[in-house]
Design an enzyme around this catalytic site. Structure first.
Site, PDB file in Angstrom:
ATOM      1  N   ILE A 151     -24.443  47.724  71.666  1.00  0.00           N
ATOM      2  CA  ILE A 151     -25.617  47.514  70.884  1.00  0.00           C
ATOM      3  C   ILE A 151     -25.611  47.372  69.505  1.00  0.00           C
ATOM      4  O   ILE A 151     -24.565  47.391  68.615  1.00  0.00           O
ATOM      5  CB  ILE A 151     -25.592  49.031  70.990  1.00  0.00           C
ATOM      6  CG1 ILE A 151     -25.185  49.425  72.698  1.00  0.00           C
ATOM      7  CG2 ILE A 151     -27.174  49.460  70.404  1.00  0.00           C
ATOM      8  CD1 ILE A 151     -26.050  48.999  73.586  1.00  0.00           C
ATOM      9  N   LYS A 152     -27.001  46.713  69.005  1.00  0.00           N
ATOM     10  CA  LYS A 152     -27.289  45.863  68.318  1.00  0.00           C
ATOM     11  C   LYS A 152     -27.634  47.235  67.223  1.00  0.00           C
ATOM     12  O   LYS A 152     -28.834  47.460  67.388  1.00  0.00           O
ATOM     13  CB  LYS A 152     -27.891  45.010  68.072  1.00  0.00           C
ATOM     14  CG  LYS A 152     -27.103  43.235  68.666  1.00  0.00           C
ATOM     15  CD  LYS A 152     -28.754  41.797  67.870  1.00  0.00           C
ATOM     16  CE  LYS A 152     -28.341  41.223  67.235  1.00  0.00           C
ATOM     17  NZ  LYS A 152     -28.773  39.661  67.400  1.00  0.00           N
ATOM     18  N   LEU A 153     -26.883  47.312  65.544  1.00  0.00           N
ATOM     19  CA  LEU A 153     -26.958  47.556  64.696  1.00  0.00           C
ATOM     20  C   LEU A 153     -27.386  47.824  63.655  1.00  0.00           C
ATOM     21  O   LEU A 153     -26.145  46.720  63.528  1.00  0.00           O
ATOM     22  CB  LEU A 153     -26.269  49.650  65.325  1.00  0.00           C
ATOM     23  CG  LEU A 153     -26.167  50.952  66.629  1.00  0.00           C
ATOM     24  CD1 LEU A 153     -25.133  50.696  66.138  1.00  0.00           C
ATOM     25  CD2 LEU A 153     -27.293  51.205  66.559  1.00  0.00           C
TER      26      LEU A 153
END
Length: 288
Positions: free
Chosen positions: A112-114
């Site tokens: 998951i890209k944050l």
């Protein structure tokens, strides 16, 4: 190139599964893919819809994004697929986490890209505790990198990626590849749980220097990877030297990786600008 000769993992940067297929055919292998809202907006099916004057509802757009990453995941089931949350300057860590939990359920091999912002890192701290894998994107400073390391202590190797955008540093006259060298040096002091993913790779020289420096992962667009593949996927030899073409080298900072992550200054104009661009491209698909 036989995969066993290469220590660095190779990802493709994009939102079109047809490009995934093309580079697997060209290279002979692929270790993962990084997606983001801008790439989703450039997907041919999204472009066709926009060309007709149509837009998505939010549920439709999420379902469209889900379909893209599920198709990509089926092509590289043993690799990683990064899926980016919607995050503008007002998005809270809790809101990012809620999105991340949903996106993480889409495929078994998600990262998951944050964003490497205060709220993004706060979300990552909780996400890794829940067993999620994360890719901290839009990283432009060693202070951001140190905070990511500190906030995710206890994670397993491979659970956390950090994505410095070298091309965007180059754009403002700074040598993005010197930042990769500095980041790898900083992380050598740690336990190795955060893997460095060199991103915003613009050309073959970036790719070769990332290989030379020993970046854990490189992500690049189809054109750059295809050019490398057509040359026989060469590796930098003993005589290799990177030419920064006059770009200003970034200074090294010997930071404490064990410090409380909230003690670091996490502000960087390129992080803010990157978040603005991604949200603008996403909102365009929604007709906002």
């Amino acid at each position: 190139m036989p995969r066993k000769e290469l220590n660095t993992k190779i990802f493709i940067d994009g939102g079109d599964p047809d490009e995934t297929r093309a580079i697997i055919k060209s290279l002979g292998f692929l270790d993962g893919q990084t997606t983001n809202p801008s790439f989703v907006s450039k997907n041919p099916r999204a472009q066709e819809k926009m060309d007709r004057g149509e837009t998505f509802t939010e549920p439709e757009l999420l379902e469209f994004y889900k379909g893209i990453v599920q198709e990509i995941s089926s092509l590289i089931p043993d690799g990683s697929v990064s899926i980016e949350v919607y995050a503008d300057e007002n998005t809270t860590a809790e809101e990012m986490l809620e999105q991340g939990r949903t996106m993480n359920s889409w495929i078994p091999n998600a990262h998951i890209k944050l964003p490497s912002s205060k709220e993004g890192i706060r979300a990552a701290e909780q996400a890794v505790k829940e067993g999620m894998r994360v890719n901290m994107t839009l990283c432009f400073s060693l202070k951001q990198a140190a905070a990511v390391y500190s906030a995710t202590r206890g994670a397993k190797r491979g659970q956390v990626f950090i994505s410095p955008f070298v091309g965007r540093l180059d754009d403002r006259g700074e040598d993005g590849m010197s930042f990769i060298a500095n980041l790898l040096k900083l992380y050598k002091k740690g336990d190795g749980h955060v893997m460095v993913l060199t991103a915003s790779v613009r050309h073959d020289a970036h790719l070769m220097e990332a290989l030379h420096l020993g970046s854990d992962i490189i992500t690049a667009k189809l054109e750059t990877l295809d050019e490398w593949a057509k040359k026989g996927s060469p590796l930098p030899g003993e005589a290799y030297a990177y030419d920064p073409h006059g770009l200003k080298p970034l200074p090294y900072e010997d930071l404490d990786l064990e410090a409380d992550w909230t003690s670091f200054d996490l502000t960087h104009p390129l992080t803010t600008q990157g978040m603005e661009k991604f949200t603008k491209d996403w909102n365009k698909l929604l007709g906002k």
